[in-house]
Design a protein around this motif. Structure first.
Motif, mmCIF file in Angstrom:
data_model
loop_
_atom_site.group_PDB
_atom_site.id
_atom_site.type_symbol
_atom_site.label_atom_id
_atom_site.label_comp_id
_atom_site.label_asym_id
_atom_site.label_seq_id
_atom_site.Cartn_x
_atom_site.Cartn_y
_atom_site.Cartn_z
ATOM 1 N N ALA A 89 -2.497 8.163 -39.245
ATOM 2 C CA ALA A 89 -1.840 7.800 -37.998
ATOM 3 C C ALA A 89 -0.343 7.890 -38.200
ATOM 4 N N ALA A 90 0.352 8.243 -37.163
ATOM 5 C CA ALA A 90 1.808 8.245 -37.212
ATOM 6 C C ALA A 90 2.306 7.400 -36.060
ATOM 7 N N LEU A 91 3.359 6.657 -36.307
ATOM 8 C CA LEU A 91 3.969 5.836 -35.280
ATOM 9 C C LEU A 91 5.339 6.416 -34.999
ATOM 10 N N LEU A 92 5.567 6.774 -33.758
ATOM 11 C CA LEU A 92 6.844 7.340 -33.370
ATOM 12 C C LEU A 92 7.704 6.200 -32.880
ATOM 13 N N GLY A 93 8.761 5.898 -33.598
ATOM 14 C CA GLY A 93 9.513 4.677 -33.359
ATOM 15 C C GLY A 93 10.640 4.809 -32.378
ATOM 16 N N GLY A 94 10.835 3.736 -31.621
ATOM 17 C CA GLY A 94 12.000 3.573 -30.788
ATOM 18 C C GLY A 94 12.180 4.632 -29.732
ATOM 19 N N SER B 219 8.339 -3.687 -30.623
ATOM 20 C CA SER B 219 7.426 -4.831 -30.807
ATOM 21 C C SER B 219 5.999 -4.379 -31.078
ATOM 22 N N THR B 220 5.529 -3.367 -30.376
ATOM 23 C CA THR B 220 4.154 -2.911 -30.603
ATOM 24 C C THR B 220 4.046 -2.148 -31.918
ATOM 25 N N LEU B 221 5.068 -1.377 -32.273
ATOM 26 C CA LEU B 221 5.038 -0.664 -33.550
ATOM 27 C C LEU B 221 5.068 -1.638 -34.724
ATOM 28 N N GLN B 222 5.821 -2.728 -34.584
ATOM 29 C CA GLN B 222 5.845 -3.735 -35.650
ATOM 30 C C GLN B 222 4.454 -4.346 -35.835
ATOM 31 N N LEU B 223 3.758 -4.618 -34.735
ATOM 32 C CA LEU B 223 2.402 -5.166 -34.846
ATOM 33 C C LEU B 223 1.440 -4.160 -35.452
ATOM 34 N N LEU B 224 1.528 -2.904 -35.018
ATOM 35 C CA LEU B 224 0.654 -1.873 -35.578
ATOM 36 C C LEU B 224 0.909 -1.717 -37.081
ATOM 37 N N ALA B 225 2.174 -1.670 -37.458
ATOM 38 C CA ALA B 225 2.510 -1.544 -38.875
ATOM 39 C C ALA B 225 2.005 -2.757 -39.659
ATOM 40 N N SER B 226 2.139 -3.945 -39.086
ATOM 41 C CA SER B 226 1.644 -5.158 -39.736
ATOM 42 C C SER B 226 0.144 -5.071 -39.950
ATOM 43 N N ASP C 204 6.876 -11.050 -41.504
ATOM 44 C CA ASP C 204 7.585 -9.984 -42.209
ATOM 45 C C ASP C 204 7.706 -8.735 -41.340
ATOM 46 N N ALA C 205 6.657 -8.436 -40.586
ATOM 47 C CA ALA C 205 6.688 -7.248 -39.722
ATOM 48 C C ALA C 205 7.753 -7.383 -38.640
ATOM 49 N N LEU C 206 7.906 -8.580 -38.082
ATOM 50 C CA LEU C 206 8.909 -8.785 -37.035
ATOM 51 C C LEU C 206 10.325 -8.675 -37.587
ATOM 52 N N ALA C 207 10.481 -8.919 -38.871
ATOM 53 C CA ALA C 207 11.794 -8.791 -39.506
ATOM 54 C C ALA C 207 12.057 -7.366 -39.973
ATOM 55 N N THR C 208 11.047 -6.503 -39.875
ATOM 56 C CA THR C 208 11.178 -5.123 -40.328
ATOM 57 C C THR C 208 11.842 -4.273 -39.268
ATOM 58 N N SER C 209 12.817 -3.524 -39.681
ATOM 59 C CA SER C 209 13.501 -2.604 -38.775
ATOM 60 C C SER C 209 12.750 -1.279 -38.773
ATOM 61 N N ILE C 210 12.448 -0.800 -37.589
ATOM 62 C CA ILE C 210 11.851 0.526 -37.448
ATOM 63 C C ILE C 210 12.887 1.370 -36.722
ATOM 64 N N PRO C 211 13.461 2.362 -37.388
ATOM 65 C CA PRO C 211 14.533 3.147 -36.776
ATOM 66 C C PRO C 211 14.060 3.895 -35.527
ATOM 67 N N HIS C 212 14.963 4.018 -34.562
ATOM 68 C CA HIS C 212 14.678 4.805 -33.368
ATOM 69 C C HIS C 212 14.498 6.268 -33.759
ATOM 70 N N HIS C 213 13.701 6.962 -32.996
ATOM 71 C CA HIS C 213 13.517 8.405 -33.136
ATOM 72 C C HIS C 213 13.050 8.792 -34.535
ATOM 73 N N THR C 214 12.098 8.037 -35.043
ATOM 74 C CA THR C 214 11.594 8.247 -36.391
ATOM 75 C C THR C 214 10.074 8.323 -36.352
#
Length: 181
Positions: free
Chosen positions: A12-17, A141-148, A157-167
């Motif tokens: 799976a890939a998560l496209l961030g931000g 918010s949804t990507l942080q939950l999916l990653a968690s 920890d997931a909520l404190a994780t930065s997921i860069p935009h356009h990544t």
């Protein structure tokens, strides 16, 4: 981590931000996604226009993106558009309650992370049942939950994780400690 060549089978890939205007980043995706997505790759997106526009810019072959309200960002209610500092300054009592228990405390007029988890749970099952690669275009918010969920990291920890935009973040099935890496 940003990924150029994407998605071996059953990953799976998560496209961030997603940008405020999904179309404004369409030219950038060709640089991020060097290779076309594999045949049969399922693309899931939130129902917000900017996410649908972003997903529409990604070549998927014949499959259209699957828009799901489960992937919409957390409803921050009256705190929508506020930074954490602004929320603390403008609504100190609500911020104090939310800070003490972000999982169960609802934003005033909005959702809690527990609500978001309940909303996204059926989609998690659907993603797990996919037999082909999956690309998720969604919001922080949804990507942080999916990653968690997929990495076994705690929600805090997931909520404190930065997921860069356009990544693009790639998650691959793992056979060791975590379900995904």
């Amino acid at each position: 981590q940003p990924v150029g060549s994407l998605l071996p089978a059953v990953s799976a890939a998560l496209l961030g931000g997603v940008a405020m205007d999904g179309r404004s980043v369409s030219g950038e995706w060709s640089a991020v996604l060097d290779d076309p997505l594999p045949s049969g790759c399922a693309v899931f997106t939130s129902t917000l226009p900017r996410a649908i526009q972003t997903a529409a810019c990604i070549e998927t072959g014949t499959l259209p993106p699957n828009a799901s309200s489960a992937l919409n960002p957390i409803d921050r209610g009256t705190a929508y558009g506020l930074t954490e500092d602004q929320f603390a300054e403008q609504q100190p009592e609500a911020f104090a309650r939310w800070s003490a228990d972000p999982r169960h405390t609802r934003f005033p007029g909005g959702e809690s992370y527990a609500d978001l988890i309940s909303r996204i749970e059926p989609l998690l099952i659907e993603l797990e049942q996919q037999t082909s690669p999956v690309l998720v275009v969604s919001h922080l918010s949804t990507l942080q939950l999916l990653a968690s969920y997929f990495t076994g990291v705690s929600l805090t920890d997931a909520l404190a994780t930065s997921i860069p935009h356009h990544t693009v973040l790639q998650l691959r099935p793992a056979s060791q400690k975590m379900m995904w890496e």
